[in-house]
Design a protein around this motif. Structure first.
Motif, PDB file in Angstrom:
ATOM      1  N   ALA A   7       0.965  -1.272  -0.023  1.00 39.29           N
ATOM      2  CA  ALA A   7      -0.069   0.221  -0.018  1.00 39.29           C
ATOM      3  C   ALA A   7       0.982   1.337   0.219  1.00 39.29           C
ATOM      4  O   ALA A   7       0.606   2.141  -0.726  1.00 39.29           O
ATOM      5  CB  ALA A   7      -0.942  -0.078   1.177  1.00 39.29           C
ATOM      6  N   ILE A   8       1.923   1.084   0.745  1.00 40.32           N
ATOM      7  CA  ILE A   8       2.688   2.529   0.736  1.00 40.32           C
ATOM      8  C   ILE A   8       3.508   2.842  -0.525  1.00 40.32           C
ATOM      9  O   ILE A   8       3.345   3.890  -1.155  1.00 40.32           O
ATOM     10  CB  ILE A   8       4.110   2.059   1.846  1.00 40.32           C
ATOM     11  N   VAL A   9       4.188   1.706  -1.153  1.00 45.25           N
ATOM     12  CA  VAL A   9       4.857   1.990  -2.390  1.00 45.25           C
ATOM     13  C   VAL A   9       3.684   2.204  -3.537  1.00 45.25           C
ATOM     14  O   VAL A   9       4.312   3.165  -4.541  1.00 45.25           O
ATOM     15  CB  VAL A   9       5.774   0.734  -2.772  1.00 45.25           C
ATOM     16  N   MET A  10       2.649   1.615  -3.674  1.00 50.31           N
ATOM     17  CA  MET A  10       1.731   2.020  -4.556  1.00 50.31           C
ATOM     18  C   MET A  10       1.219   3.312  -4.379  1.00 50.31           C
ATOM     19  O   MET A  10       1.009   4.234  -5.321  1.00 50.31           O
ATOM     20  CB  MET A  10       0.355   1.137  -4.337  1.00 50.31           C
ATOM     21  N   LYS A  11       0.914   3.747  -3.227  1.00 53.01           N
ATOM     22  CA  LYS A  11       0.571   5.340  -2.895  1.00 53.01           C
ATOM     23  C   LYS A  11       1.744   6.203  -3.413  1.00 53.01           C
ATOM     24  O   LYS A  11       1.398   7.209  -3.812  1.00 53.01           O
ATOM     25  CB  LYS A  11       0.164   5.341  -1.523  1.00 53.01           C
ATOM     26  N   ARG A  12       2.988   5.782  -3.117  1.00 52.46           N
ATOM     27  CA  ARG A  12       4.356   6.501  -3.269  1.00 52.46           C
ATOM     28  C   ARG A  12       4.273   6.822  -4.977  1.00 52.46           C
ATOM     29  O   ARG A  12       4.551   7.785  -5.464  1.00 52.46           O
ATOM     30  CB  ARG A  12       5.446   6.174  -2.691  1.00 52.46           C
ATOM     31  N   ARG A  13       3.883   5.992  -5.673  1.00 52.22           N
ATOM     32  CA  ARG A  13       4.038   5.964  -6.996  1.00 52.22           C
ATOM     33  C   ARG A  13       2.939   6.605  -7.786  1.00 52.22           C
ATOM     34  O   ARG A  13       3.185   7.020  -8.805  1.00 52.22           O
ATOM     35  CB  ARG A  13       4.006   4.342  -7.544  1.00 52.22           C
ATOM     36  N   ASN A  14       1.550   6.570  -7.006  1.00 59.50           N
ATOM     37  CA  ASN A  14       0.421   7.349  -7.600  1.00 59.50           C
ATOM     38  C   ASN A  14      -0.398   7.661  -6.300  1.00 59.50           C
ATOM     39  O   ASN A  14      -1.023   6.918  -6.000  1.00 59.50           O
ATOM     40  CB  ASN A  14      -0.228   6.522  -8.836  1.00 59.50           C
ATOM     41  N   PRO A  15      -0.405   8.897  -5.959  1.00 55.57           N
ATOM     42  CA  PRO A  15      -1.106   9.158  -4.902  1.00 55.57           C
ATOM     43  C   PRO A  15      -2.800   8.986  -5.169  1.00 55.57           C
ATOM     44  O   PRO A  15      -3.707   8.902  -4.434  1.00 55.57           O
ATOM     45  CB  PRO A  15      -0.840  10.544  -4.590  1.00 55.57           C
ATOM     46  N   ASN A  16      -2.960   8.962  -6.500  1.00 58.19           N
ATOM     47  CA  ASN A  16      -4.581   8.988  -6.797  1.00 58.19           C
ATOM     48  C   ASN A  16      -4.904   7.543  -6.704  1.00 58.19           C
ATOM     49  O   ASN A  16      -6.248   7.329  -6.724  1.00 58.19           O
ATOM     50  CB  ASN A  16      -4.811   9.467  -8.354  1.00 58.19           C
ATOM     51  N   HIS A  17      -4.170   6.363  -6.591  1.00 53.10           N
ATOM     52  CA  HIS A  17      -4.735   5.224  -6.325  1.00 53.10           C
ATOM     53  C   HIS A  17      -5.519   5.135  -4.818  1.00 53.10           C
ATOM     54  O   HIS A  17      -5.486   5.758  -4.053  1.00 53.10           O
ATOM     55  CB  HIS A  17      -3.509   4.094  -5.980  1.00 53.10           C
ATOM     56  N   GLU A  18      -6.896   4.405  -4.983  1.00 57.52           N
ATOM     57  CA  GLU A  18      -7.534   4.444  -3.751  1.00 57.52           C
ATOM     58  C   GLU A  18      -7.452   3.035  -3.138  1.00 57.52           C
ATOM     59  O   GLU A  18      -7.809   1.880  -3.621  1.00 57.52           O
ATOM     60  CB  GLU A  18      -9.229   4.525  -4.362  1.00 57.52           C
ATOM     61  N   ILE A  19      -6.505   3.045  -2.085  1.00 61.95           N
ATOM     62  CA  ILE A  19      -6.291   1.675  -1.507  1.00 61.95           C
ATOM     63  C   ILE A  19      -6.864   1.549  -0.133  1.00 61.95           C
ATOM     64  O   ILE A  19      -6.989   2.622   0.868  1.00 61.95           O
ATOM     65  CB  ILE A  19      -4.785   1.831  -1.119  1.00 61.95           C
ATOM     66  N   VAL A  20      -7.664   0.387   0.060  1.00 60.22           N
ATOM     67  CA  VAL A  20      -8.026   0.008   1.377  1.00 60.22           C
ATOM     68  C   VAL A  20      -7.374  -1.196   1.854  1.00 60.22           C
ATOM     69  O   VAL A  20      -7.551  -1.997   0.980  1.00 60.22           O
ATOM     70  CB  VAL A  20      -9.711  -0.109   1.209  1.00 60.22           C
ATOM     71  N   VAL A  21      -6.752  -1.164   2.902  1.00 57.33           N
ATOM     72  CA  VAL A  21      -6.266  -2.360   3.798  1.00 57.33           C
ATOM     73  C   VAL A  21      -7.229  -2.872   4.785  1.00 57.33           C
ATOM     74  O   VAL A  21      -7.633  -2.043   5.615  1.00 57.33           O
ATOM     75  CB  VAL A  21      -4.918  -2.081   4.344  1.00 57.33           C
ATOM     76  N   HIS A  22      -7.710  -3.883   4.662  1.00 52.62           N
ATOM     77  CA  HIS A  22      -8.465  -4.632   5.641  1.00 52.62           C
ATOM     78  C   HIS A  22      -7.939  -5.864   6.501  1.00 52.62           C
ATOM     79  O   HIS A  22      -6.983  -6.605   6.005  1.00 52.62           O
ATOM     80  CB  HIS A  22      -9.577  -5.506   4.821  1.00 52.62           C
TER      81      HIS A  22
END
Length: 421
Positions: free
Chosen positions: A16-31
Motif C-alpha cells: 500500500a505504501i509503495v503504490m501510494k508513493r508511485r501514484n497518490p490517486n490510487h484508492e487503497i483500502v487495507v482490511h
C-alpha cells in the motif's frame, strides 16, 4: 486504480505504501481482521541490504525502522558440553509490533484507508475493487476461493517448534543445543528491543512427546523449558504471547508453494503466496520484495493481466533458490543427530553448510573431505553459507563464494562474514 488489500502484515502494508508513493490517486483500502495492535511472533531479524531496499522505496519508513532497530553483533554456537564458539558478522532485530506500527503510520500519512476488525473471507465482499491483494497469510481464506487455479501445496515439517521471547537480551545471534534424556532440544535467539529477545525452541517430535511438551499448562511448560535452557537464560524468564486453552502454541512449520499466484483480479503476496522455513530468516524480506515487485509490475503495464503475469514470473524466479535453500535448511535440523556428534568447530561448519544439496546425499565426513579437496585443487574457497537469507551458496550448490570453513580435522574455524540463523 481501486485496490483492496486484505491483511495488514508487512506485505500488505508495504504494498500500500509503495503504490501510494508511485501514484497518490490510487484508492487503497487495507482490511485487517484483527483489532489494531494485534500481532503474532516477537522480533524480526534483517540486514543492511533490507535497509537499503527500504531507503530506495520509501526513505521515511526506512528511517523510522532503522531508528527503532536493535543491532546484534556476531553469532554464537553453544553445544552443551563443548566451549561456545564466537564468530563475526551482524544484523538487526526489531519488534514486530513496532515494525507494523511504523508501516501503519506511514500508510495512513500517505492516505491509505486501514480498517481493523474488517474480515474479508471471499472476493465478493470487495467486488468493487479493480485489484484484490491477498496478503492474509499461509491460511489465506481468499486463496481457497480459487484453489483450482492457485493449486496450493502445503507440507508440514517434521520438527516441533514454538516462538517465544525472553527478558534476556542476546547481544549475538545465538544457537544453543542442549541434550536431554529424550534427545536434543535447541533454540535460535536474537535481540529485537532493549531487554528482550526472540527465543525459538525446536526439537524432534519424539523428543517433544517424551518430555511431555504439549501436555502441560502453559506456565508449567515454560518452567520446564527454562530449566532445560537455564545456563543460556541466566535467570531470565521465557514469555509466550500465544496460547490455546492454556497450552503453548507448538507448531510444525508449514511450507506453502502455489503453482500460480493470481486468478482474475486476485493476486497473492507474502505468506499467502509462499513460506520459507524460519531457519533462513527471510520471511519479512520476501514479503517486502513481493510488495515492491507487484507495485513495479503494475506501474510498468497498463494491462492488469499482463502486470500480474510479469509479477508472478519475476517472483517465481527470485524465490526458486530461496525456497530450495529453506527446504534443505529445515531438513538439516530434522536430521540433527547426524551432525551434532562432531566436535563444535566441525558441527558449526556443517550447520552453515545446511543449504548444500550435496551434504544431504553423502556422509558428513565425505562432504567435508570433498569440500577441503575442492578448496585445495581450485584455489577457490567453498562458502558454507553467508547468513540467514543471504545470497551465498554452499559447496555442492551451483555457486561457491565467500570464506571457507574448517575441514574435519581443523581445531578452529575462520570467522565468517555474517550471522546465520
Amino acid at each position: 486504480m481501486k485496490i483492496s488489500c486484505v491483511g495488514a502484515g508487512p506485505a500488505g502494508l508495504y504494498f500500500a505504501i509503495v503504490m501510494k508513493r508511485r501514484n497518490p490517486n490510487h484508492e487503497i483500502v487495507v482490511h485487517e481482521r484483527n483489532p489494531a495492535g494485534t500481532t503474532h511472533g516477537w522480533g524480526v531479524v534483517f540486514w543492511d541490504d533490507l535497509l537499503a531496499t527500504l531507503r530506495t522505496n520509501d526513505p521515511d519508513s526506512a528511517r523510522a525502522i532503522a531508528d527503532q532497530a536493535v543491532p546484534w553483533s556476531g553469532q554464537v554456537v553453544d553445544v552443551e558440553g563443548q566451549p561456545p564458539l564466537h564468530y563475526g558478522g551482524g544484523g538487526y532485530g526489531i519488534c514486530r509490533r513496532r515494525l507494523l506500527q511504523i508501516l501503519i503510520e506511514r500508510a495512513l500519512a500517505l492516505g491509505v484507508d486501514i480498517r481493523f476488525e474488517s474480515e474479508i473471507c471471499e472476493p465478493s465482499q470487495v467486488a468493487d475493487a479493480d485489484l484484490i491483494v491477498a496478503a492474509d497469510g499461509v491460511a489465506s481464506q481468499l486463496r481457497r476461493h480459487h484453489a483450482d487455479q492457485f493449486r496450493p501445496r502445503i507440507e508440514a515439517g517434521r520438527n516441533k517448534y514454538i516462538w517465544l521471547a525472553t527478558t534476556r537480551q542476546f547481544s549475538s545471534f545465538t544457537f544453543g543445543f542442549v541434550p536431554t534424556h529424550a534427545g536434543w532440544v535447541w533454540f535460535h535467539a536474537y535481540s529485537f528491543k532493549e531487554g528482550a529477545s526472540t527465543f525459538i525452541v525446536e526439537c524432534a517430535p519424539e523428543t517433544w512427546n517424551a518430555l511431555g511438551l504439549g501436555t502441560m499448562v502453559a506456565d508449567a511448560e515454560l518452567r520446564v523449558l527454562e530449566s532445560i535452557f537455564a545456563k543460556h537464560l541466566d535467570g531470565h524468564e521465557l514469555i509466550s504471547r500465544d496460547s490455546h486453552d492454556n497450552r503453548l502454541a507448538w507448531s510444525s512449520f508449514r511450507t506453502l508453494v502455489n503453482r500460480s499466484w493470481h486468478a482474475d483480479n486476485l493476486v497473492l503476496i507474502g505468506d499467502a503466496a509462499h513460506t520459507t522455513h524460519f531457519t533462513i530468516g527471510s520471511g519479512t524480506r520476501l514479503a517486502i520484495d513481493d510488495a515492491i515487485a507487484l507495485a513495479s509490475a503494475l506501474s510498468e503495464h497498463d494491462s492488469l493481466a499482463r502486470a500480474l503475469d510479469v509479477f508472478e514470473l519475476r517472483r517465481h524466479r527470485a524465490l526458486a533458490r530461496v525456497q530450495r535453500d529453506a527446504r534443505l535448511s529445515a531438513e538439516w535440523f530434522e536430521n540433527l543427530p547426524r551432525y551434532i556428534r562432531y566436535n563444535a568447530p566441525t558441527f558449526f561448519t556443517l550447520l552453515l553448510a545446511r543449504r548444500s544439496r550435496l551434504l544431504k546425499r553423502i556422509p558428513a565426513r565425505t562432504y567435508l573431505y570433498l569440500r577441503d579437496r575442492f578448496t585445495r585443487l581450485t584455489d577457490r574457497t567453498a562458502s558454507p553459507f553467508a547468513r540467514i537469507g543471504g545470497p551465498a551458496h554452499a559447496f555442492g550448490s551451483k555457486a561457491n563464494v565467500g570464506p571457507a570453513g574448517p575441514s574435519l580435522e581443523s581445531p578452529a574455524v575462520d570467522a565468517v562474514s555474517a550471522g546465520a540463523g
